[in-house]
Write a protein that holds these residues in place. Structure first.
Motif, PDB file in Angstrom:
ATOM      1  N   VAL A  24      15.120  -0.314   9.968  1.00  0.00           N
ATOM      2  CA  VAL A  24      14.068  -0.291   8.955  1.00  0.00           C
ATOM      3  C   VAL A  24      12.731  -0.013   9.632  1.00  0.00           C
ATOM      4  O   VAL A  24      12.280  -0.798  10.462  1.00  0.00           O
ATOM      5  CB  VAL A  24      13.990  -1.648   8.215  1.00  0.00           C
ATOM      6  N   VAL A  26       9.158  -0.144   9.319  1.00  0.00           N
ATOM      7  CA  VAL A  26       8.158  -0.730   8.441  1.00  0.00           C
ATOM      8  C   VAL A  26       6.769  -0.155   8.721  1.00  0.00           C
ATOM      9  O   VAL A  26       6.018   0.161   7.813  1.00  0.00           O
ATOM     10  CB  VAL A  26       8.158  -2.266   8.584  1.00  0.00           C
ATOM     11  N   ASP A  45      -0.087  -1.486  -1.646  1.00  0.00           N
ATOM     12  CA  ASP A  45       0.813  -2.070  -2.627  1.00  0.00           C
ATOM     13  C   ASP A  45       1.743  -3.083  -1.952  1.00  0.00           C
ATOM     14  O   ASP A  45       1.819  -3.141  -0.731  1.00  0.00           O
ATOM     15  CB  ASP A  45       1.635  -0.938  -3.275  1.00  0.00           C
ATOM     16  N   ASN A  46       2.451  -3.859  -2.742  1.00  0.00           N
ATOM     17  CA  ASN A  46       3.425  -4.788  -2.162  1.00  0.00           C
ATOM     18  C   ASN A  46       4.458  -4.019  -1.364  1.00  0.00           C
ATOM     19  O   ASN A  46       4.962  -3.002  -1.822  1.00  0.00           O
ATOM     20  CB  ASN A  46       4.127  -5.572  -3.270  1.00  0.00           C
ATOM     21  N   ALA A  48       3.882  -2.519   1.464  1.00  0.00           N
ATOM     22  CA  ALA A  48       3.306  -1.404   2.219  1.00  0.00           C
ATOM     23  C   ALA A  48       3.362  -1.656   3.717  1.00  0.00           C
ATOM     24  O   ALA A  48       3.394  -0.721   4.518  1.00  0.00           O
ATOM     25  CB  ALA A  48       1.852  -1.188   1.787  1.00  0.00           C
ATOM     26  N   GLY A  49       3.387  -2.939   4.119  1.00  0.00           N
ATOM     27  CA  GLY A  49       3.421  -3.261   5.543  1.00  0.00           C
ATOM     28  C   GLY A  49       2.172  -3.970   6.028  1.00  0.00           C
ATOM     29  O   GLY A  49       1.963  -4.111   7.231  1.00  0.00           O
ATOM     30  N   THR A  52       3.110  -7.213   7.868  1.00  0.00           N
ATOM     31  CA  THR A  52       3.757  -6.881   9.134  1.00  0.00           C
ATOM     32  C   THR A  52       2.717  -6.440  10.169  1.00  0.00           C
ATOM     33  O   THR A  52       2.786  -6.827  11.332  1.00  0.00           O
ATOM     34  CB  THR A  52       4.797  -5.767   8.910  1.00  0.00           C
ATOM     35  N   HIS A  61       5.260 -10.888  15.459  1.00  0.00           N
ATOM     36  CA  HIS A  61       6.273  -9.872  15.721  1.00  0.00           C
ATOM     37  C   HIS A  61       5.881  -9.134  16.991  1.00  0.00           C
ATOM     38  O   HIS A  61       4.704  -8.966  17.276  1.00  0.00           O
ATOM     39  CB  HIS A  61       6.320  -8.834  14.595  1.00  0.00           C
ATOM     40  N   GLN A  93       0.476 -15.246   4.652  1.00  0.00           N
ATOM     41  CA  GLN A  93       0.862 -15.263   3.261  1.00  0.00           C
ATOM     42  C   GLN A  93       1.981 -16.259   3.018  1.00  0.00           C
ATOM     43  O   GLN A  93       1.934 -17.060   2.102  1.00  0.00           O
ATOM     44  CB  GLN A  93       1.341 -13.849   2.903  1.00  0.00           C
TER      45      GLN A  93
HETATM   46  N1  LIG Z   1      11.669  -9.355   9.364  1.00  0.00           N
HETATM   47  C1  LIG Z   1      11.881  -8.243   8.622  1.00  0.00           C
HETATM   48  N2  LIG Z   1      13.057  -7.576   8.704  1.00  0.00           N
HETATM   49  C2  LIG Z   1      13.271  -6.460   7.957  1.00  0.00           C
HETATM   50  N3  LIG Z   1      12.399  -5.958   7.107  1.00  0.00           N
HETATM   51  C3  LIG Z   1      11.202  -6.571   6.976  1.00  0.00           C
HETATM   52  C4  LIG Z   1      10.884  -7.741   7.721  1.00  0.00           C
HETATM   53  N4  LIG Z   1       9.641  -8.135   7.386  1.00  0.00           N
HETATM   54  C5  LIG Z   1       9.204  -7.243   6.473  1.00  0.00           C
HETATM   55  N5  LIG Z   1      10.131  -6.311   6.219  1.00  0.00           N
HETATM   56  C6  LIG Z   1       9.995  -5.180   5.296  1.00  0.00           C
HETATM   57  O1  LIG Z   1       8.813  -4.521   5.591  1.00  0.00           O
HETATM   58  C7  LIG Z   1       8.193  -4.046   4.422  1.00  0.00           C
HETATM   59  C8  LIG Z   1       6.742  -4.442   4.427  1.00  0.00           C
HETATM   60  O2  LIG Z   1       6.599  -5.831   4.289  1.00  0.00           O
HETATM   61  P1  LIG Z   1       5.204  -6.576   4.304  1.00  0.00           P
HETATM   62  O3  LIG Z   1       4.533  -6.273   5.578  1.00  0.00           O
HETATM   63  O4  LIG Z   1       5.453  -8.004   4.027  1.00  0.00           O
HETATM   64  O5  LIG Z   1       4.466  -5.897   3.091  1.00  0.00           O
HETATM   65  P2  LIG Z   1       3.098  -6.322   2.400  1.00  0.00           P
HETATM   66  O6  LIG Z   1       2.553  -7.495   3.107  1.00  0.00           O
HETATM   67  O7  LIG Z   1       2.250  -5.113   2.518  1.00  0.00           O
HETATM   68  O8  LIG Z   1       3.437  -6.601   0.976  1.00  0.00           O
HETATM   69  C9  LIG Z   1       8.949  -4.597   3.259  1.00  0.00           C
HETATM   70  O9  LIG Z   1       9.742  -3.586   2.698  1.00  0.00           O
HETATM   71  C10 LIG Z   1       9.832  -5.653   3.864  1.00  0.00           C
HETATM   72  O10 LIG Z   1      11.065  -5.688   3.213  1.00  0.00           O
END
Ligand SMILES: Nc1ncnc2c1ncn2[C@@H]1O[C@H](COP(=O)(O)OP(=O)(O)O)[C@@H](O)[C@H]1O
Ligand SMILES: [Mg+2]
Lengths: 267, 704
Positions: A24, A26, A45-46, A48-49, A52, A61, A93
């Protein structure tokens, strides 16, 4: 690969950040910087990363690829502890507090004050209680009993405590990840006030949200990311609230703004 | 509007009258109990069989306690009638105490009677024959059905009574919202309370009927005797009016703002809040209930020999339970402790008999240290496997449980037992220089001095403060001040006694001159039998009864409990353990190294297990290859009974202590009562479930 620092005076400069969870992808090459005493709205948007990206910055991470400069120096942030040492405080969050622990213990978690008896070090519980009540009161959160368990409190109260903690300990950079999602209008206003107060104290702030209304008023600049890519950086003077909101939803830069965008990239 | 206000005022006044009158009634009841015990009789069960001709300690205790109680009631009643400021709060406490006394007496009837009935059921056949002779015909069948019903209803009533006491601690929902200050746990609706009280009443009536009409069932044992009937009456006299009075006071409190302000913290709220703070609340309740039940059911339970034997038996598992609690709070799990125990015990014995690779045949102390080090390695293997693979600890330690067990099975082939005596003539002996005792005494004096330095000023200031504000607190202020002063005096005396004793030890060993050797069995150091505390002619000299098997491991265990309790509650390490189990992500985000915490906890469990293995081996110097099999689940059971959450983030070392004690008491008590030992695991199963329900209930909103 060698990375060039792009923004020499910036507090944080993240260059070509990639983060893959297995297959994946991200984050796919994001450049992100925060100037000194600047409030950056990190929008998208939700999914978006956004979370992360800041989890990479705070050592939660590890990086897949990319380089982070902090205070002008290339740094390797291996753990949240390293990030705290650099003066970065974060309100995550989803990872704010431990519900079964008391306010005071949550407040001091990871850097508890201690006193020594011979070779042994014990928690300074009096100081923990006193200081946590005082520190939270300073940022306008009045708690009755620092021994109260966080789990019994409302979402807004918990959020406020996490923010109060970050404001109290933060030295250089304050990161707020969707801090207003659980808050009432009044509480949201309070958060915006701390944000400005933090800036006036000389700190920089990353304010993450998917709702521009919460941040337009206080932010100096907006960085919009969309499905792992950066859409662009926009100073508040350049864009209207509605344009930013449209970009978050559509993932497209309006014609009028493309010019600015190329400038920004070109520097 | 005005009329309604006056009506309510009138109502409050009426209630006030009733509260006062009832309080006077309880004062008289207290005196009556004292009188009955002193000059007539007041049967308090098998153990406390009180008659005019044989005064015993229990009688004195009961008499003094009931006189103090009566004095308290009388004082409160006078305070109420003269409208003293704080009298309402005091009356609430007095009613609360009354209800507790009543509840305790009722339980003391219900539990043993229930136990006896279930006992009868378990021994159906013999019993029926006896009844056949007496009654004949269909009667035995009817009786046995009747008994089963009564027995079940009694046990249910006993449980319900416990729950009712708990529920009773919760203030009504409506008043909760008004209470600013303490955030409380959502109370069950009143209907629930009423239903419980109704069921309780039915159960109690059942006992009454049973007591009146069920005849003695077999020679030497009666199901319900006069004693229990009388106690039932006494219990009801305390419980029901007490409950009534308590509700009334609470109503007054709710009616009037002014009065409510006078009541700072009601007993129910206070205890409830305190219990909710403590993870071991459920265990404390269970602990008391079990002691009461067995004490009432059999004289033997509180015999020094039974207490000593169950403590000695459970001490080793208790030591392991401390570590397992740590691990469980940090959100992990260890199924391999039984096997680690086996490997450590085996290594210890092997080092002393066959020898270790480099060191050859070893003396016990180095052998023990090396064996514990091996336990440490095994724990570290668990931890490293968990951290590096991220496989759930249940699976990891299931694997290592089987793998470690293989070590003992392979090393001791054929299921033989490795015995110390097969390789050595006599048990090892060590000479300890009396300088060691001198040093220990000096350290003891320093500890006492430090404690005095820390505790006495606080107590002194508290007492002085109480005296200075006695007038602000109404007449009861004086009582409070006196209590604080007495507390100060008692602590002072205890410290003084310790100092004198330690000085005596110092002069005894000092006068003997340096270098004199005291011979001690090597194994006795680890887990020897304690024969007396102090010796003939010492300042303190307690001779332990011949038949009481008191082992040193008990003292080790309690010391570990204290040390690990302090570490868990008062150090940053303890804080990170809670955080790691409570919300691993949040802990990591605050810079806690959760992997290190887990690794450390696996090592702690393993080392404590290793120490436990040394105790076991020292007590019985022979190791069989299956040593420790099944212990892992027993230890987890203790921990869970003690209030630790399987999901992590919650628990306490004191809870593990109580859990182990409950476990041990059940083991010993069921045998003493005569219930088949085969039923033990079943009972433990029920207890675990009840304990978890209780803990969840008490914890209430803490778990979010
Ligand atoms: N530990 C993880 N393992 C796999 N996918 C992840 C992990 N953390 C986040 N994701 C994926 O990364 C994408 C972005 O997540 P996130 O950063 O939380 O978005 P945001 O905060 O912008 O809403 C999402 O599709 C989520 O499913
Ligand atoms: Mg997010």
């Amino acid at each position: 690969m060698q990375y060039e620092q792009k923004h020499r005076d910036a507090l944080v400069d993240m260059i070509d950040i990639h983060k893959y969870f297995g297959s994946v992808q991200v984050l796919r090459g994001i450049d992100f910087h925060v100037d000194r005493q600047e409030i950056v709205g990190l929008l998208g948007d939700n999914g978006a990363g956004k979370s992360t990206l800041i989890k990479v910055l705070t050592g939660f991470h590890s990086l897949t690829r990319g380089q982070i400069y902090f205070d002008g120096e290339a740094v390797n942030i291996y753990s949240p502890h390293d990030a705290r040492e650099l003066g970065i405080e974060t309100v995550h969050q989803d990872l704010a507090l431990v519900p079964l622990m008391s306010i005071a213990r949550n407040f001091w978690l990871g850097q508890e004050p201690t006193y020594e008896i011979g070779p042994f070090r014990f928690l300074d519980k009096k100081m923990m209680a006193r200081e946590s009540i005082q520190a939270l009161a300073d940022v306008g959160i009045h708690i009755r009993d620092s021994e109260e368990t966080v789990g019994t409190m409302s979402g807004g109260e918990r959020q406020s405590i996490a923010i109060g903690r970050a404001v109290y300990f933060g030295k250089k950079l304050l990161i707020l990840d969707e801090p207003t999602s659980a808050l009432s209008v009044g509480e949201t206003q309070k958060v915006l006030d701390y944000t400005i107060a933090a800036k006036e104290k000389g700190m920089s702030v990353i304010f993450i949200t998917h709702n521009i209304r919460h941040v337009y008023e206080v932010a100096d600049r907006f960085t919009i990311i969309e499905r792992g890519h950066k859409l662009g950086d926009f100073y508040k003077s350049e864009v209207t609230e509605n344009e930013v909101a449209d970009m978050i939803v559509t993932g497209q830069i309006p014609e009028r703004l493309r010019l600015y965008e190329e400038d920004a990239v070109g520097d | 509007m005005m009329q309604a206000y006056l009506d309510r005022k009138q109502e409050a006044a009426n209630i006030g009258m009733m509260v006062t009158a009832l309080m006077f009634g309880f004062a008289i009841l207290g005196i009556a109990v004292a009188y009955m015990v002193a000059f007539w009789w007041m049967p308090l069960g098998d153990y406390v069989n009180i008659r005019l001709d044989d005064f015993n300690t229990y009688e004195y205790i009961v008499i003094i306690a009931s006189l103090i109680y009566a004095a308290g009631c009388a004082r409160t009643a006078i305070g109420l009638s003269s409208r003293e400021k704080s009298s309402l709060r005091w009356s609430q406490w007095m009613y609360f105490i009354t209800v507790m006394i009543g509840g305790a007496i009722l339980l003391s009837v219900i539990i043993p009677v229930g136990l006896k009935f279930s006992l009868l059921l378990g021994q159906n056949i013999d019993l029926r024959a006896i009844i056949n002779n007496d009654v004949g015909g269909l009667a035995p069948l009817a009786l046995s059905i009747g008994e089963s019903l009564i027995s079940l209803s009694l046990l249910a009533a006993g449980l319900v009574a416990l729950i009712a006491l708990l529920v009773f601690l919760i203030p009504p929902l409506e008043s909760l919202r008004e209470m600013d200050g303490i955030r409380m746990i959502v109370a069950p609706p009143r209907r629930f309370v009423l239903a419980i009280i109704a069921v309780l009443a039915v159960g109690v009536i059942g006992v009454l009927i049973a007591g009146a009409y069920v005849v003695p069932l077999y020679p030497g044992t009666t199901t319900i005797r006069d004693a229990e009937n009388h106690r039932l009456l006494a219990g009801l006299l305390f419980f029901l009016p007490g409950l009534f009075g308590y509700r009334l006071v609470r109503q007054v409190e709710e009616e009037s703002d002014e009065l409510r302000r006078a009541i700072a913290l009601t007993p129910g709220k206070f205890i409830r809040a305190e219990l909710a703070k403590s993870p071991s609340a459920g265990a404390i309740i269970g602990f008391i209930a079990i002691i009461m039940a067995f004490t009432m059911a059999t004289d033997l339970f509180l015999e020094p020999s039974s207490v000593a034997s169950f403590l000695s038996n459970i001490a080793t598992k208790g030591v392991i339970a401390i570590g397992v609690t740590y691990l469980m709070i940090s959100g992990e799990f260890d199924l391999s402790v039984g096997s680690i125990l086996g490997v450590t015990a085996l290594s210890f014995m092997n080092f002393m008999t066959h020898g270790a690779p480099i060191f050859g045949v070893m003396e016990p102390v180095p052998a023990a240290l090396l064996a514990i080090f091996i336990a440490f390695i095994l724990g570290a293997i668990n931890g490293v496997l968990l951290i590096s693979t991220r496989i759930p600890s249940f699976i990891v330690t299931l694997g290592t449980m089987l793998a470690f067990r293989a070590i003992t099975l392979v090393a001791i082939a054929g299921g033989r037992i490795l015995r110390y005596s097969d390789h050595h003539e006599a048990l090892p002996v060590i000479g300890i220089s009396n300088i060691v005792f001198l040093v220990l005494a000096v350290i003891g004096l320093l500890v006492v001095a430090f404690t005095a330095y820390r505790v006495l000023p606080v107590l002194y200031r508290g007492a002085m403060h109480a005296w200075s504000i006695q007038n602000d607190n109404g007449d009861f202020g004086t009582t409070g001040a006196i209590i604080r002063s007495v507390l100060l005096a008692v602590v002072l005396l205890i410290l003084l006694a310790l100092v004198i004793w330690l000085l005596a030890v110092l002069s005894y060993h000092g006068s003997a001159g340096g270098g004199e050797m005291v011979e001690v069995g090597y194994f006795d150091l680890f887990n020897g039998r304690v024969l007396s505390i102090g010796s003939e002619g010492d300042f303190v000299h307690v001779q332990i009864p011949r038949n009481a098997n008191v082992r040193l491991a008990i003292i080790w265990w309690f010391s570990f409990v204290i040390v690990f309790h302090v570490i868990l509650t008062s150090t940053s390490f303890g804080n990170s353990i809670f955080a790691t189990g409570g919300n691993e992500g949040a802990a990591r985000a605050q810079g806690v190294n959760v992997d290190r915490v887990k690794l450390q906890n696996f090592a702690i469990v393993a080392v404590l297990t290793g120490i436990a293995a040394i105790y076991e081996t020292a007590r019985n110097p022979g190791v069989d290859p299956n040593k420790g099999t099944g212990w892992e689940l027993e230890v987890i059971a203790m921990t869970v009974i003690g209030g630790a959450l399987l999901t992590g983030g919650y628990g306490s070392v004191v809870g593990s202590l109580l859990g182990a004690l409950i476990f041990g008491m059940l083991q010993t008590g069921l045998v003493l009562v005569g219930i088949e030992s085969r039923l033990f695991s079943g009972t433990i199963g029920v207890i675990i479930i009840v304990a978890v329900i209780l803990n969840t209930f008490v914890r209430g909103a803490r778990q979010n």
